[in-house]
Design a protein around this motif. Structure first.
Motif: not given
Length: 423
Positions: A25-54
């Motif tokens: 759990q510790v390792v997989s959770n770290f990977g989940d949260w470690f990568g979450l902002l990268a997914v957000y960054a990926l969306v905001t990199k190619y779009s500035d829509s608040e709706f697409l982020l949501g």
């Protein structure tokens, strides 16, 4: 301080199988949260829509919700250890697929892969939660869940903070590669663990060969056992409003505090620390498990009141304090409802009960985030107004819980007491 930590140290050091499940759990959770902002960054990199982020949050939650009924059926019918290993390996492959997203035109792939990742998580999570009672004694069960919750919170805090820095310094590609590796390590820990499981009888296996029959049977069992239904509603009732409030923290960091990812990291850190400390405090304050249903309603009222302050203030210090307090109540609610479900549910139904709980949790969170994002997209309310509205509704839900669910639980506890006296 060491005395307070001793039960958890003893649990991890002496219970080999729980330790390996916990490390997974510790390792997989770290990977989940470690990568979450990268997914957000990926969306905001190619779009500035608040709706697409949501929408990426909505996709995550709806995918969990849609697949949860089948997930519970799978975790009750098949070997949970093998199922968890498969889910970890498959999730690693899916995360690696995010490396293919290179333009706005390819952004759709991020949503598809996120949906697949969440479907696999929909299987993994109830399998893991259902397995905890099978690798612990009755005495260890509460400590095991408190430790799991605290670990989630610590890893959430560290993972989000490190993940934000890693995304900025290393780029999303390397973050996704490290996330993939974390799932492989998690699978290795589970592979080395022995996880007992009470298997379905041949009659049950034959009767539930059709997945829809198995799902229907699990739902019928839940609806006919009020003592199990009550704690299964707690997370969903909480996140109906807390889901939107957590989403709004992203916009608070950007548009109110004007601190971007730094502000979001701080707010999410306060959230994570609160979620970890809350169960420890709750366990010490409310030792009688028969009183936990009532405490869940109090937690909703308290968290709502705390977020009202978050919506009112412009001070980052006050926001951090009251976000911490709100999520302390949320963390206590989470562990209390989980332990009650583990204690009250037979092993052969446990996967379906927890997957149904996940269904309710993810569905209400999706509705919550979708509603908030659409209201903001159409400029119907400001960010502050939205926080205040959802905070008040959360507190009101706690009041309604007190006069409905708590009342029925108290009647159930009285029946148990009378039965014990006559027995």
């Amino acid at each position: 301080m060491l005395d307070k930590l001793q039960p958890y140290i003893t649990l991890v050091s002496e219970n080999r199988d729980y330790r390996r499940l916990w490390l997974s759990q510790v390792v997989s959770n770290f990977g989940d949260w470690f990568g979450l902002l990268a997914v957000y960054a990926l969306v905001t990199k190619y779009s500035d829509s608040e709706f697409l982020l949501g929408l990426i949050i909505i996709i995550k939650m709806m995918s969990l919700a849609v697949f949860s009924p089948f997930a519970g059926y799978i975790t009750d019918r098949f070997n949970r250890r093998r199922v968890m290993i498969f889910c970890d390996v498959a999730r690693g492959i899916v995360i690696a697929g995010l490396l293919l997203v290179r333009s706005y035109e390819m952004l759709w792939l991020a949503y598809v892969l996120t949906a697949i990742q969440m479907m696999l998580s929909a299987v993994f999570e109830p399998a893991k939660t259902s397995s905890i009672p099978n690798v612990t004694t009755k005495k260890e069960l509460v400590d095991a869940n408190v430790l799991s919750s605290a670990s989630w919170s610590i890893i959430f805090t560290i993972g989000m903070g490190v993940g934000g820095l890693a995304t900025a310094w290393l780029g999303t590609d390397l973050v996704f590669i490290l996330d993939t590796i974390s799932y492989g390590i998690s699978a290795w820990f589970i592979y080395r663990a022995t996880i007992p499981q009470k298997e379905m009888s041949q009659e049950e296996l034959d009767r539930t060969r059709n997945p829809f029959v198995g799902i229907k049977e699990g739902l019928g069992f839940l609806m006919s056992n009020d003592q199990i239904l009550r704690p299964s509603l707690a997370k969903g009732a909480f996140t109906m409003y807390l889901g939107a409030l957590v989403y709004l923290l992203i916009l608070v960091a950007e548009d109110i505090l004007m601190m971007g990812s730094v502000g979001l990291g701080l707010l999410y850190a306060a959230r994570g620390i609160g979620t970890g400390i809350g169960p420890v405090i709750g366990r010490r304050m409310f030792k009688d498990e028969g009183d936990w249903i009532r405490v869940m309603g109090l937690c909703m009222m308290f968290a709502g009141a705390m977020y009202i302050v978050v919506g009112w203030t412009g001070s980052i210090i006050l926001m951090l304090i009251f976000v911490f307090l709100a999520h302390s109540a949320s963390g206590a609610n989470w562990v209390m409802s989980t332990v009650l479900l583990q204690r009250r549910t037979p092993d052969t139904f446990r996967g379906r009960i927890f997957s149904t709980e996940w269904l309710l949790f993810t569905l209400t969170q999706s509705i919550s985030v979708f509603t908030a994002s659409m209201l903001l997209e159409n400029d119907i309310f400001t960010i502050r107004q939205m926080i205040m509205i959802f905070a008040v509704l959360l507190a009101v839900t706690g009041v309604l819980w007190h006069f409905t669910v708590t009342t029925r639980e108290q009647a159930y506890q009285q029946e148990l007491a009378l039965g014990s006296e006559h027995g």
